[in-house]
Design an enzyme around this catalytic site. Structure first.
Site, short mmCIF file in Angstrom:
data_model
loop_
_atom_site.label_atom_id
_atom_site.label_comp_id
_atom_site.label_asym_id
_atom_site.label_seq_id
_atom_site.Cartn_x
_atom_site.Cartn_y
_atom_site.Cartn_z
N GLU A 56 -5.44 -23.37 32.22
CA GLU A 56 -6.37 -23.96 31.24
C GLU A 56 -5.54 -24.68 30.18
O GLU A 56 -4.42 -24.29 29.86
CB GLU A 56 -7.18 -22.83 30.60
CG GLU A 56 -8.13 -23.23 29.51
CD GLU A 56 -8.74 -22.03 28.81
OE1 GLU A 56 -9.85 -22.17 28.29
OE2 GLU A 56 -8.11 -20.94 28.78
N LYS A 129 -16.14 -25.37 31.00
CA LYS A 129 -16.19 -23.95 30.65
C LYS A 129 -17.52 -23.57 30.00
O LYS A 129 -17.94 -24.18 29.02
CB LYS A 129 -15.03 -23.63 29.70
CG LYS A 129 -14.83 -22.16 29.39
CD LYS A 129 -13.60 -22.00 28.51
CE LYS A 129 -13.28 -20.56 28.21
NZ LYS A 129 -12.09 -20.45 27.32
N CYS A 167 -10.76 -18.85 32.22
CA CYS A 167 -10.32 -17.92 31.18
C CYS A 167 -11.39 -16.91 30.77
O CYS A 167 -11.66 -15.95 31.48
CB CYS A 167 -9.78 -18.70 29.99
SG CYS A 167 -8.73 -17.71 28.89
#
Length: 284
Positions: A56, A129, A167
């Site tokens: 990321e 995300k 993440c």
């Protein structure tokens, strides 16, 4: 979201391929980060990797997000994404990495986006995300727009179907389950897992749990120290760690074996036995 219209290949015969994870420490110069990625993708290619996943925020990384990250944001057709496509084409493999995507005109925030390129250098999938890191004293949502709830982002490579999460999404099993139900046999997890007490233990536990509960491989690419906790790893569908790193830069690889995946699922058919659907709530 898959950017091409071809369906993911669901039942290939005895597919086996090598996947590599890159762990490095990106900084604040996107061109330097591209150069570092190119070097490590070259190492992965030499080891026979057909799919390579990088962390990321591979494009631009700081310890705390602020207006600096907004200033460097680029569209999916910008120099950084184009550079990733060129690396994928140079080495003839699939490449996935996290970038800072420019949001819609007038927005004061950015998108935390994963992009996937095929061996021709074509952008074939992207994932924005969904779960933002508003925890442990951080406020990612101050700078980042949450991704919309979309069809799970998947792509096919070498007869294997890959899905993507980012993440903090790791702490929310629903996204991984949606990708697995959509056909993903490998979940790619780029991350900047912020260091802290018990954070590596949590990372390891959650990565293995997502693999076990969905009977999928998980390839998790974290940033190296100091801005990431490291511990990048590849885990098989039974939760066994096939390869892992400490907190220093490095490249690891492991084989994805669909015969092994089928064997695990024949013993533990948890996906087929599930009785609950996922109810989605739109991001605000």
């Amino acid at each position: 979201m898959r950017l091409n219209d071809s369906p993911a290949h669901q039942n290939p015969a005895a597919a086996k391929m090598s996947v590599a994870v890159i762990q490095f420490a990106p900084g604040t110069r996107p061109s330097d980060n591209l150069a570092a990625l190119r070097e490590q993708v070259g190492i992965a290619s030499e080891r026979g990797a057909e799919v390579v996943v990088a962390p990321e925020y591979s494009m631009y990384a700081v310890s705390r997000l602020d207006e600096r990250v907004v200033a460097v944001a680029e569209p999916l057709t910008g120099p950084f994404a184009s550079g990733l496509g060129a690396i994928a084409a140079e080495y003839g493999l699939h490449l996935v990495a996290g970038m800072v995507e420019k949001a819609e005109p007038g927005s004061e925030r950015i998108r935390n986006t994963l992009v996937a390129f095929d061996p021709a250098g074509t952008l074939i999938a992207r994932y924005r995300k969904v779960h933002l890191y508003d925890a442990f004293g951080q406020r990612e949502s101050d700078v980042v727009e949450p991704g919309a709830i979309e069809t799970p982002a998947t792509f096919a490579a070498g007869g294997v179907t890959f899905g993507m999460q980012t993440c903090f999404d790791l702490r929310f099993p629903e996204g991984f389950r949606r990708a697995a139900v959509a056909g993903a046999q490998v979940l790619l997890l780029p991350a900047q897992w912020i260091p802290g007490p018990a954070k590596v233990d949590q990372w390891t536990t959650l990565v293995r749990a997502r693999a076990i509960e969905n009977t999928v491989y998980v390839a998790a690419a974290d940033q190296a120290a100091p801005r990431g906790a490291g511990a990048s790893m590849i885990v098989d569908p039974a939760g066994r760690i096939l390869a892992e790193l400490d907190d220093r830069p490095g490249v690891l690889s492991a084989d994805i074996d669909l015969e092994e995946l089928a064997a695990v699922r024949s013993v533990n058919p948890s996906l087929a036995l599930r009785r609950f659907a996922i109810t989605e709530r739109s991001a605000e």
